[in-house]
Design a protein around this motif. Structure first.
Motif, PDB file in Angstrom:
ATOM      1  N   MET A 121       1.999  14.180 -52.403  1.00 41.47           N
ATOM      2  CA  MET A 121       1.516  13.419 -51.252  1.00 41.47           C
ATOM      3  C   MET A 121       2.587  13.414 -50.164  1.00 41.47           C
ATOM      4  O   MET A 121       3.759  13.150 -50.439  1.00 41.47           O
ATOM      5  N   HIS A 122       2.197  13.700 -48.943  1.00 39.62           N
ATOM      6  CA  HIS A 122       3.113  13.538 -47.811  1.00 39.62           C
ATOM      7  C   HIS A 122       3.180  12.064 -47.449  1.00 39.62           C
ATOM      8  O   HIS A 122       2.190  11.335 -47.569  1.00 39.62           O
ATOM      9  N   ILE A 123       4.341  11.608 -46.999  1.00 37.24           N
ATOM     10  CA  ILE A 123       4.523  10.191 -46.698  1.00 37.24           C
ATOM     11  C   ILE A 123       3.513   9.695 -45.661  1.00 37.24           C
ATOM     12  O   ILE A 123       3.027   8.559 -45.752  1.00 37.24           O
ATOM     13  N   ASP A 124       3.165  10.523 -44.685  1.00 37.78           N
ATOM     14  CA  ASP A 124       2.189  10.098 -43.676  1.00 37.78           C
ATOM     15  C   ASP A 124       0.829   9.834 -44.310  1.00 37.78           C
ATOM     16  O   ASP A 124       0.117   8.890 -43.929  1.00 37.78           O
ATOM     17  N   ASP A 125       0.443  10.674 -45.262  1.00 33.54           N
ATOM     18  CA  ASP A 125      -0.833  10.473 -45.953  1.00 33.54           C
ATOM     19  C   ASP A 125      -0.780   9.254 -46.866  1.00 33.54           C
ATOM     20  O   ASP A 125      -1.773   8.532 -47.024  1.00 33.54           O
ATOM     21  N   GLN A 126       0.391   9.021 -47.466  1.00 35.82           N
ATOM     22  CA  GLN A 126       0.521   7.878 -48.366  1.00 35.82           C
ATOM     23  C   GLN A 126       0.367   6.553 -47.621  1.00 35.82           C
ATOM     24  O   GLN A 126      -0.342   5.657 -48.062  1.00 35.82           O
ATOM     25  N   VAL A 127       1.026   6.424 -46.477  1.00 28.36           N
ATOM     26  CA  VAL A 127       0.898   5.164 -45.737  1.00 28.36           C
ATOM     27  C   VAL A 127      -0.501   5.024 -45.152  1.00 28.36           C
ATOM     28  O   VAL A 127      -1.021   3.901 -45.028  1.00 28.36           O
ATOM     29  N   ALA A 128      -1.139   6.141 -44.815  1.00 27.76           N
ATOM     30  CA  ALA A 128      -2.522   6.082 -44.341  1.00 27.76           C
ATOM     31  C   ALA A 128      -3.450   5.588 -45.450  1.00 27.76           C
ATOM     32  O   ALA A 128      -4.427   4.875 -45.184  1.00 27.76           O
ATOM     33  N   LEU A 129      -3.135   5.945 -46.699  1.00 28.57           N
ATOM     34  CA  LEU A 129      -3.929   5.447 -47.822  1.00 28.57           C
ATOM     35  C   LEU A 129      -3.793   3.931 -47.950  1.00 28.57           C
ATOM     36  O   LEU A 129      -4.789   3.215 -48.093  1.00 28.57           O
ATOM     37  N   TYR A 130      -2.554   3.435 -47.897  1.00 30.15           N
ATOM     38  CA  TYR A 130      -2.363   1.984 -47.934  1.00 30.15           C
ATOM     39  C   TYR A 130      -3.168   1.310 -46.822  1.00 30.15           C
ATOM     40  O   TYR A 130      -3.820   0.275 -47.043  1.00 30.15           O
ATOM     41  N   ALA A 131      -3.106   1.875 -45.618  1.00 28.43           N
ATOM     42  CA  ALA A 131      -3.796   1.268 -44.482  1.00 28.43           C
ATOM     43  C   ALA A 131      -5.309   1.283 -44.672  1.00 28.43           C
ATOM     44  O   ALA A 131      -6.002   0.322 -44.307  1.00 28.43           O
ATOM     45  N   THR A 132      -5.824   2.361 -45.254  1.00 24.96           N
ATOM     46  CA  THR A 132      -7.257   2.437 -45.533  1.00 24.96           C
ATOM     47  C   THR A 132      -7.673   1.368 -46.527  1.00 24.96           C
ATOM     48  O   THR A 132      -8.702   0.696 -46.361  1.00 24.96           O
ATOM     49  N   VAL A 133      -6.880   1.199 -47.577  1.00 27.56           N
ATOM     50  CA  VAL A 133      -7.174   0.161 -48.563  1.00 27.56           C
ATOM     51  C   VAL A 133      -7.109  -1.212 -47.903  1.00 27.56           C
ATOM     52  O   VAL A 133      -8.000  -2.062 -48.098  1.00 27.56           O
ATOM     53  N   LEU A 134      -6.078  -1.460 -47.100  1.00 33.13           N
ATOM     54  CA  LEU A 134      -5.953  -2.755 -46.428  1.00 33.13           C
ATOM     55  C   LEU A 134      -7.142  -3.021 -45.513  1.00 33.13           C
ATOM     56  O   LEU A 134      -7.684  -4.133 -45.494  1.00 33.13           O
ATOM     57  N   ASP A 135      -7.540  -2.027 -44.750  1.00 31.67           N
ATOM     58  CA  ASP A 135      -8.675  -2.186 -43.850  1.00 31.67           C
ATOM     59  C   ASP A 135      -9.925  -2.609 -44.604  1.00 31.67           C
ATOM     60  O   ASP A 135     -10.689  -3.484 -44.172  1.00 31.67           O
ATOM     61  N   ASN A 136     -10.143  -1.997 -45.760  1.00 31.08           N
ATOM     62  CA  ASN A 136     -11.337  -2.309 -46.551  1.00 31.08           C
ATOM     63  C   ASN A 136     -11.187  -3.601 -47.340  1.00 31.08           C
ATOM     64  O   ASN A 136     -12.187  -4.225 -47.700  1.00 31.08           O
ATOM     65  N   ILE A 137      -9.941  -4.014 -47.627  1.00 28.96           N
ATOM     66  CA  ILE A 137      -9.715  -5.338 -48.193  1.00 28.96           C
ATOM     67  C   ILE A 137     -10.167  -6.398 -47.197  1.00 28.96           C
ATOM     68  O   ILE A 137     -10.844  -7.373 -47.552  1.00 28.96           O
ATOM     69  N   LEU A 138      -9.798  -6.208 -45.944  1.00 29.29           N
ATOM     70  CA  LEU A 138     -10.189  -7.165 -44.895  1.00 29.29           C
ATOM     71  C   LEU A 138     -11.705  -7.267 -44.776  1.00 29.29           C
ATOM     72  O   LEU A 138     -12.244  -8.344 -44.491  1.00 29.29           O
TER      73      LEU A 138
END
Length: 365
Positions: free
Chosen positions: A226-243
């Motif tokens: 995983m590239h770091i940019d993709d990894q943080v985008a994954l966290y952000a996607t999960v957070l967005d859907n948590i909200l």
């Protein structure tokens, strides 16, 4: 009527994952649109200014994830309803006070509360006894797969049940839990602190110190990347859907991060040759098979016992991250990007490794 903002606490602001995620949230996530009040945890007062220099709306809090009572107080006093923990993949003692504090916030605010735990792909690999004849899909029954494992490796055995333990404890408190498991993450970090990862750094350290890398596993095993940019985008996607209360959680809330697999043999050879080229040496076409003496030498470089060398820089990890993709996550960097950027990656690690040390983090990914 305006609703109260959702308070989110991100730990590990000075780390590779946490620091890069902080930059992403401040610059690409539109916190104001999502009505988020973002807090981030730092351990030292001098790091507060570093956080504020990132720009954007973030409130740094001084604390330590090892301080259970201190963490509880920070979470409760600031009515944090989402904790994203990126610091320690191995200790229930880090997750426990966060979950306990979130339960108090849940009762006070009468809203869903959430705990995002950062695990690591090693927990879902051959090192813990996962069947390698098929990919482990995170939208399958990962919880029971992990519960039924009979892990033989003495060190990994201590950690393999942690994710399920967190899920069970969170469920008992009425907390929604999410397990994010980064694999071998590469690419320059974007935060103010540690900018280099773990496994690829370990390979560069060994190659730089010993002048060569070895075939630790002659079956040419592969590992998720995983590239770091993709990894943080994954966290952000999960957070967005948590909200949005749309992200699967609990026993269904595994987010195994990957965008394909690389071969240890190919990556190791590319790293060795990148270093040789810097020194005007001809490329190698194959790697020597590691002897017992070589394993001892590698263990000395990595500051670990000999039994942890294969865990650090070998093994098989066949995972598929379907859950995040179903939520809209689209990774951009695969194995071709990794292999075409080995020279740049090695150069960056050589530049940064004299300042930052990851010797104590060899179990995280």
């Amino acid at each position: 009527m305006l609703t109260e903002p959702t308070a989110v606490l991100l730990t590990g602001a000075s780390g590779y994952l946490g620091g890069s995620l902080l930059v992403y949230l401040l610059n690409k996530f539109d916190l104001e649109f999502r009505n988020i009040k973002l807090f981030t945890l730092v351990r030292k007062s001098e790091q507060v200014l570093k956080v504020l220099e990132q720009g954007g709306k973030v409130i740094p809090l001084i604390g330590d994830v090892q301080d259970a009572e201190g963490m509880k107080k920070l979470i409760i006093d600031n009515l944090v309803s989402i904790v994203i923990e990126t610091v320690d993949a191995r200790q229930f003692a880090v997750a426990e006070p966060c979950i306990e504090a979130l339960a108090v916030v849940k009762e006070r605010l009468n809203v869903p509360v959430h705990f995002v735990h950062t695990s690591g792909a090693k927990m879902f690999s051959s090192h813990v006894g996962i069947d390698q004849s098929n990919f482990l899909n995170d939208d399958g029954d990962v919880y029971n797969t992990m519960a039924e494992l009979d892990t033989r490796h003495s060190v990994m055995k201590q950690f393999v049940s942690l994710n399920n333990q967190i899920i069970d404890f969170a469920e008992s408190k009425g907390i929604r839990s999410y397990i994010v498991a980064p694999p071998m993450v590469y690419g320059p970090g974007t935060g103010f602190g540690n900018k280099i990862s773990i496994q690829i750094v370990a390979l560069v350290r060994v190659a730089r110190t010993l002048g060569v890398l070895f075939e630790v596993d002659q079956t040419d095993t592969t590992w998720a990347l995983m590239h770091i940019d993709d990894q943080v985008a994954l966290y952000a996607t999960v957070l967005d859907n948590i909200l949005l209360l749309k992200a699967p959680y609990g026993k269904n809330g595994f987010y195994l991060s990957e965008n394909g697999n690389f071969g240890w043999r190919s990556l190791s050879l590319a790293i060795v040759n990148a270093l040789r080229e810097r020194n005007g040496l001809e490329n190698l076409h194959e790697l020597p098979v590691a002897t017992d003496q070589d394993l001892v030498a590698m263990a000395n470089v990595l500051n670990c016992n000999v039994g942890m060398v294969p865990v650090s820089i070998a093994g098989n990890c066949l995972i598929r991250g379907n859950n995040a993709r179903k939520l809209g996550w689209v990774p951009q960097h695969g194995v071709e990007h990794l292999m075409s950027n080995v020279d740049k990656e090695v150069a960056f690690i050589l530049e940064e490794d004299s300042v930052f040390s990851t010797k104590t983090e060899l179990l995280l990914s």
